[in-house]
Design a protein around this motif. Structure first.
Motif, mmCIF file in Angstrom:
data_model
loop_
_atom_site.group_PDB
_atom_site.id
_atom_site.type_symbol
_atom_site.label_atom_id
_atom_site.label_comp_id
_atom_site.label_asym_id
_atom_site.label_seq_id
_atom_site.Cartn_x
_atom_site.Cartn_y
_atom_site.Cartn_z
ATOM 1 N N UNK A 2 -9.644 -15.430 -34.827
ATOM 2 C CA UNK A 2 -9.570 -16.653 -35.082
ATOM 3 C C UNK A 2 -8.067 -17.401 -34.190
ATOM 4 N N UNK A 3 -7.612 -16.239 -33.390
ATOM 5 C CA UNK A 3 -6.538 -16.575 -32.370
ATOM 6 C C UNK A 3 -7.402 -16.936 -30.900
ATOM 7 N N UNK A 4 -8.474 -15.935 -30.659
ATOM 8 C CA UNK A 4 -8.823 -16.483 -29.121
ATOM 9 C C UNK A 4 -10.072 -17.099 -29.230
ATOM 10 N N UNK A 5 -10.477 -17.188 -30.688
ATOM 11 C CA UNK A 5 -12.043 -17.983 -30.716
ATOM 12 C C UNK A 5 -13.296 -17.485 -30.527
ATOM 13 N N UNK A 6 -13.349 -17.167 -29.054
ATOM 14 C CA UNK A 6 -14.554 -16.468 -28.489
ATOM 15 C C UNK A 6 -14.231 -15.429 -27.362
ATOM 16 N N UNK A 7 -15.185 -14.501 -27.006
ATOM 17 C CA UNK A 7 -15.123 -13.448 -26.234
ATOM 18 C C UNK A 7 -15.711 -14.130 -24.796
ATOM 19 N N UNK A 8 -15.221 -14.049 -23.680
ATOM 20 C CA UNK A 8 -15.811 -14.519 -22.554
ATOM 21 C C UNK A 8 -17.122 -13.797 -22.259
ATOM 22 N N UNK A 9 -17.263 -12.500 -22.289
ATOM 23 C CA UNK A 9 -18.502 -12.197 -21.475
ATOM 24 C C UNK A 9 -19.138 -10.908 -22.410
ATOM 25 N N UNK A 10 -20.182 -10.603 -22.280
ATOM 26 C CA UNK A 10 -20.992 -9.580 -23.076
ATOM 27 C C UNK A 10 -20.264 -8.582 -22.876
ATOM 28 N N UNK A 11 -19.814 -8.105 -21.376
ATOM 29 C CA UNK A 11 -19.208 -6.725 -21.189
ATOM 30 C C UNK A 11 -17.839 -6.743 -21.983
ATOM 31 N N UNK A 12 -17.189 -7.704 -21.862
ATOM 32 C CA UNK A 12 -15.820 -7.875 -22.793
ATOM 33 C C UNK A 12 -16.023 -7.627 -24.281
ATOM 34 N N UNK A 13 -17.114 -8.032 -24.686
ATOM 35 C CA UNK A 13 -17.398 -7.806 -26.090
ATOM 36 C C UNK A 13 -17.938 -6.333 -26.453
ATOM 37 N N UNK A 14 -18.766 -5.675 -25.653
ATOM 38 C CA UNK A 14 -19.018 -4.413 -25.732
ATOM 39 C C UNK A 14 -17.797 -3.748 -25.700
ATOM 40 N N UNK A 15 -16.835 -4.001 -24.649
ATOM 41 C CA UNK A 15 -15.904 -2.955 -24.489
ATOM 42 C C UNK A 15 -14.782 -3.129 -25.679
ATOM 43 N N UNK A 16 -14.592 -4.540 -26.056
ATOM 44 C CA UNK A 16 -13.873 -4.604 -27.371
ATOM 45 C C UNK A 16 -14.286 -3.874 -28.537
ATOM 46 N N UNK A 17 -15.589 -3.849 -28.944
ATOM 47 C CA UNK A 17 -16.297 -3.088 -29.809
ATOM 48 C C UNK A 17 -15.646 -1.447 -29.845
ATOM 49 N N UNK A 18 -15.811 -0.991 -28.400
ATOM 50 C CA UNK A 18 -15.298 0.463 -28.427
ATOM 51 C C UNK A 18 -13.738 0.718 -28.670
#
Length: 335
Positions: free
Chosen positions: A264-280
Motif C-alpha cells: 500500500x505504501x510503495x504500490x508496485x515493485x520495479x522489477x521481477x528480480x526485485x520481487x523475487x528478492x523481496x519474497x526471500x
C-alpha cells in the motif's frame, strides 16, 4: 529493517538519509537487497523450504501485486504466494513467500511437488486440482471464508428482519463451532481431535444438514454463501479428522499482512528480480518474527555467519542458524 519490517518505501529511506547529509540512492539500496537475497539469504530460504516438507500440516494463501517491468501491459497482476507451517505447531514456525507472475496451478504444483500431508487453503480451485493430481496431498478448507460469505449476506438484510433469517441462524451455528474450537487451543493434538469428534462434529453435521434443506436463489449473496459452503463441505470437514489441522487459514492471512501493508505504501515493485528478492527477504523476516526473534538482529547474525561457510560442500551449518536453534545468540530473541 525499514522496508521489510516497518513497510517504509525506499524513496522515503533515501529522503531520511538525505536529511542527515548521507547520499544513498534508492537504486543502490534495491541492488544491495537483490544481492543480499541471491547470494546469502536465498540459501537459508531453500533450506527452510526443505524443512517445510517435514510438517504434516501446512497452510497456503496468495495476494496480488504489481510489478512495473515484467514485460506485460501496465497494470497486469502478479502474485505473492505464501506457504507456512501449520499454525497449531506453536514452535519452529516457517513462513515462506514466493513471487510468481500468475495465479495458476503450476506454481503451487512446483512448490509442493515433494510434499506429503495436509494443506489448509481458501476455496481457490487450483488447490483442489492439485489434490486430485498429487496422491499424498490433502486439502483442508477455511471456515473463516465460509463465515465471511454468510456475514456479507446477513448485512444485506434489514436489521429488524435479520434475526428471523436463515443467514442469521447459520451464522449462529458457525459461531457455536468456533466457540467450542476456541476451548481446545491448549490441548494436545490427540486430545483436540477427541474433543472435535465428540463436541464439534455434531455441530458441523447439523450445520450442513440444515444447509441442504434450504432452497436458494441463484443471484443473491445468501445463495452464493450456501452454494459455497456445500461445495466446500469435503474440505471444511478435514479439521475434524486431524488434531493438527487449524479450523481456518487466518494464520496465512496474518503471515502475508506485512507484505500487504508494504505494497500500500510503495504500490508496485520495479522489477521481477526485485520481487523475487523481496519474497526471500520477507520469508526470513516473517519466519524470524514468528519464532519470537528480532528480525534485524537475526538477519545481521546470518550475514555475519554465512560468509564463513561459502566454501562448504553442504548446508549442514544452517542447522545452527535456524530461528529456533539454541546456538543463536541470546540477544536475538525478544524478551
Amino acid at each position: 529493517n525499514s522496508k521489510y519490517v516497518n513497510a517504509v518505501p525506499l524513496y522515503r529511506t533515501e529522503k531520511e538519509f538525505e536529511r542527515y547529509g548521507i547520499r544513498v540512492d534508492r537504486k543502490n539500496m534495491a541492488h544491495w537487497m537483490i544481492r543480499l537475497a541471491e547470494e546469502y539469504l536465498g540459501i537459508m530460504y531453500d533450506f527452510l523450504h526443505q524443512k517445510l516438507y517435514e510438517y504434516h500440516v501446512i497452510q497456503a494463501d496468495e495476494t496480488p501485486c504489481l510489478v512495473n517491468k515484467d514485460g506485460r501491459p501496465a497494470g497486469s497482476k502478479s502474485y505473492m504466494w505464501v506457504y507456512r507451517s501449520g499454525y497449531l505447531y506453536h514452535e519452529k514456525q516457517i513462513i515462506l513467500y514466493e513471487f510468481q507472475k500468475t495465479r495458476n496451478a503450476s506454481h503451487p504444483r512446483e512448490f509442493l511437488k515433494n510434499y506429503s500431508g495436509i494443506c489448509v487453503t481458501d476455496g481457490y480451485q487450483v488447490y483442489h486440482t492439485l489434490e486430485k493430481e498429487l496422491e499424498e496431498l490433502t486439502i483442508a478448507g477455511c471456515w473463516v471464508h465460509c463465515r465471511r460469505r454468510f456475514d456479507e449476506a446477513l448485512k444485506l438484510i434489514p436489521k429488524p428482519s435479520q434475526k428471523e433469517s436463515n443467514a442469521f441462524l447459520l451464522m449462529k451455528q458457525i459461531q457455536a463451532i468456533y466457540r467450542e474450537e476456541g476451548k481446545l487451543n491448549d490441548l494436545s493434538s490427540d486430545e483436540r481431535l477427541k474433543q472435535r469428534q465428540a463436541v464439534i462434529k455434531p455441530l458441523v453435521d447439523a450445520f450442513f444438514a440444515y444447509l441442504k434443506t434450504i432452497n436458494v436463489s441463484k443471484k443473491d449473496k445468501f445463495g452464493d454463501a450456501v452454494r459455497y459452503a456445500l461445495n466446500q463441505e469435503k474440505y471444511l470437514r478435514v479439521f475434524l479428522t486431524d488434531g493438527d489441522v487449524p479450523i481456518d487459514n487466518n494464520a496465512s492471512e496474518r503471515a502475508i499482512r506485512g507484505f500487504c501493508i508494504g505494497k500500500k505504501n510503495w504500490q508496485m515493485i520495479d522489477t521481477i528480480h526485485g520481487a523475487k528478492s523481496s519474497a526471500i527477504i520477507y520469508s526470513i523476516v516473517e519466519t524470524a518474527k514468528a519464532n519470537n526473534l528480532k528480525p534485524f538482529d537475526y538477519v545481521q547474525h546470518l550475514l555475519e555467519e554465512m560468509p564463513k561457510h561459502m566454501d562448504d560442500r553442504d548446508c549442514s551449518f544452517l542447522e545452527n542458524l535456524l530461528p529456533w536453534s539454541e546456538k543463536l545468540p541470546a540477544g536475538i530473541r525478544k524478551a
